[in-house]
Enzyme design. Structure first.
Site, short mmCIF file in Angstrom:
data_model
loop_
_atom_site.label_atom_id
_atom_site.label_comp_id
_atom_site.label_asym_id
_atom_site.label_seq_id
_atom_site.Cartn_x
_atom_site.Cartn_y
_atom_site.Cartn_z
N HIS A 9 0.83 -1.21 0.00
CA HIS A 9 0.00 0.00 0.00
C HIS A 9 0.86 1.26 0.00
CE1 HIS A 9 0.98 0.87 4.21
NE2 HIS A 9 0.84 -0.43 4.43
N GLU A 87 -1.69 -6.90 7.50
CA GLU A 87 -0.34 -6.73 8.02
C GLU A 87 -0.11 -7.64 9.22
OE1 GLU A 87 2.68 -6.39 7.95
OE2 GLU A 87 3.03 -4.23 7.67
#
Length: 250
Positions: A9, A87
């Protein structure tokens, strides 16, 4: 030959503030949005199209994916969101500034917390409001599968079932796949693809918003991989990622 594109990202607010983010759902900065837009424009310019895209259930990855697809004029691309691409969970470190934590505990300890393959930070208490069991997006996930902290080994164990059950079958079926995820969930995939050792994976730095192309053989083993974009810019971005966990020098 198959191709797979992986993309971390764009810069998030807590990337900017140098905080441990983990499963905290922070958004992109304006820089992060621009990184995503440029990534999409680069993919379009290089002739990439996708039949399917995946992202985690965290908005910084989702927004990166949508901005990139919009820049490609490909908003119609089917998208699958899955928590297994989240994550790594940083437990009690989530929200703490990395440099301040390094100044308190030392660079070496913070590097261990950030990157050690089998050492996890202290877990969140089960009643901590930051625990994922209180987040409605994980309501259908069995409670015992939701982490209160993770080491990279745990992240690999979480990510690989999604690779084996969703991403790999799609690639074998001839679908062109884009994955927008996070530094450590992508590190887990790359470790698997490149058969990187537990020790060597610690040194892998993945820059934000840079498309990483994998060319794969019929067994989905890498033929080669490379970043799209300016090499000097990518090297500088990798160095910045590596420096995040170090104490600031006076």
């Amino acid at each position: 030959m198959y191709k797979l594109v992986l993309m971390r990202h764009g810069e998030s607010q807590w990337n900017l503030e140098n905080r441990f983010t983990g499963w905290t759902d922070v958004d992109l900065t304006e820089v992060g949005r621009e990184q995503a837009r440029r990534a999409g424009e680069l993919l379009k310019r290089e002739g990439y199209t996708f039949d399917l895209a995946y992202a985690s259930v965290l908005k910084r990855a989702i927004r990166t994916l949508w901005i990139a697809l919009d820049a490609m004029d490909a908003m119609y691309t089917p998208v699958g969101l899955n928590w297994r691409l989240n994550e790594r969970h940083y437990g009690q470190l989530q929200g703490l500034n990395k440099a301040e934590t390094a100044a308190k505990y030392g660079d070496e300890q913070v590097l261990i917390w950030r990157r050690a393959y089998a050492i996890a930070p202290e877990p969140l208490d089960i009643d901590d409001p930051r625990h994922p069991r209180f987040d409605s997006r994980y309501a259908k996930i069995p409670a015992e599968q939701l982490p209160a902290t993770e080491c990279l080994r745990d992240t690999v164990a979480r990510v690989l079932p999604f690779w084996n059950e969703s991403i790999a079958p799609a690639i074998r079926a001839g679908r062109r796949v884009l994955v927008a995820a996070h530094g450590n969930s992508l590190r887990a995939l790359i470790k698997h693809l490149d058969n990187i050792s537990d020790d060597a994976i610690v040194e892998l730095n993945i820059p934000t918003g840079q498309p990483l192309v994998y060319e794969l053989d019929e067994n989905l083993r890498p033929i080669r991989h490379y970043y799209l974009g300016d090499a000097a810019e990518i090297e500088a971005a990798m160095a910045a990622v590596a420096a995040q966990g170090k104490a600031k020098k006076d």
